[in-house]
Motif scaffolding. Structure first.
Motif, PDB file in Angstrom:
ATOM      1  N   ARG A   1       0.923  -1.020   0.091  1.00  0.00           N
ATOM      2  CA  ARG A   1       0.039   0.115  -0.080  1.00  0.00           C
ATOM      3  C   ARG A   1       0.746   1.193  -0.083  1.00  0.00           C
ATOM      4  O   ARG A   1       1.887   1.285   0.758  1.00  0.00           O
ATOM      5  CB  ARG A   1      -0.791   0.003   1.273  1.00  0.00           C
ATOM      6  CG  ARG A   1      -2.117  -1.061   1.190  1.00  0.00           C
ATOM      7  CD  ARG A   1      -2.907  -1.065   2.452  1.00  0.00           C
ATOM      8  NE  ARG A   1      -2.050  -1.735   3.656  1.00  0.00           N
ATOM      9  CZ  ARG A   1      -2.555  -2.100   4.677  1.00  0.00           C
ATOM     10  NH1 ARG A   1      -3.571  -1.790   4.898  1.00  0.00           N
ATOM     11  NH2 ARG A   1      -1.916  -2.816   5.513  1.00  0.00           N
TER      12      ARG A   1
ATOM     13  N   ASP B   1      -6.741   1.599   4.217  1.00  0.00           N
ATOM     14  CA  ASP B   1      -5.509   1.801   4.647  1.00  0.00           C
ATOM     15  C   ASP B   1      -5.203   1.548   6.224  1.00  0.00           C
ATOM     16  O   ASP B   1      -4.119   1.562   6.850  1.00  0.00           O
ATOM     17  CB  ASP B   1      -5.217   3.314   4.624  1.00  0.00           C
ATOM     18  CG  ASP B   1      -6.432   4.405   5.248  1.00  0.00           C
ATOM     19  OD1 ASP B   1      -7.313   3.848   5.592  1.00  0.00           O
ATOM     20  OD2 ASP B   1      -5.928   5.605   5.468  1.00  0.00           O
TER      21      ASP B   1
ATOM     22  N   ILE C   1      -3.886   3.885  -2.360  1.00  0.00           N
ATOM     23  CA  ILE C   1      -4.965   3.921  -1.435  1.00  0.00           C
ATOM     24  C   ILE C   1      -5.986   5.097  -1.805  1.00  0.00           C
ATOM     25  O   ILE C   1      -7.257   4.806  -2.098  1.00  0.00           O
ATOM     26  CB  ILE C   1      -4.489   4.116   0.067  1.00  0.00           C
ATOM     27  CG1 ILE C   1      -3.659   3.018   0.552  1.00  0.00           C
ATOM     28  CG2 ILE C   1      -5.738   4.375   1.082  1.00  0.00           C
ATOM     29  CD1 ILE C   1      -4.550   1.707   0.674  1.00  0.00           C
TER      30      ILE C   1
END
Length: 158
Positions: free
Chosen positions: A115, A145, A120
């Motif tokens: 990520r 997240d 995100i």
């Protein structure tokens, strides 16, 4: 999915999710269905598709006919494909009204292993655009997240 179910699916998408269809297909169901079938052929086997398109173009040129198909490089770009697929699975294919996927799988489908704030942000933009919410098991709201990368995310339409 057999051919009849496939056409019925496309008709339902054209009828109920028309807002997500490119503007040139919104008022012409037949053109929409043919365009989707053409894209599916490309996705299934791009090399054969391109080869056949080249042969068709050559034949048209040999006979002095004009090819009305688009030929720009963006013709076969498929942005947001995973999110389009999620929405279709939730609304038209899964009878349960939701779809599940590990966060790791979602990131992999987008071409990422980890990520980042930009990934995100992109995911949230797509979820917002396609009216999809994320929860964990038990209908517990979650943020992409903040959850573990191996958590299973449940997707539902709003």
């Amino acid at each position: 999915m057999d051919c009849k179910q496939y056409i019925e699916l496309l008709q339902n998408i054209h009828r109920y999710d028309n807002i997500f269809i490119q503007p040139e297909y919104r008022s012409d169901k037949k053109m929409f269905i043919l365009a989707v079938m053409d894209k599916l052929n490309y996705i299934s086997d791009p090399e054969t598709y391109i080869s056949e398109q080249n042969d068709i173009e050559k034949d048209l040129n040999d006979y002095g006919l004009i090819n009305n198909s688009k030929s720009d490089d963006t013709e076969h770009t498929f942005s947001h494909l995973i999110f389009k697929e999620l929405r279709i699975r939730i609304l038209y294919i899964n009878k349960k009204g939701f779809s599940k996927m590990k966060l790791r799988t979602l990131l992999s489908e987008l071409g990422y292993k980890r990520r980042s704030s930009s990934v995100i942000g992109y995911i949230y933009d797509c979820l917002l655009f396609y009216h999809i919410e994320t929860t964990l098991k038990g209908n517990v709201p979650c943020r992409i997240d903040e959850i573990d990368i191996d958590d299973i995310v449940v997707f539902r339409t709003l």
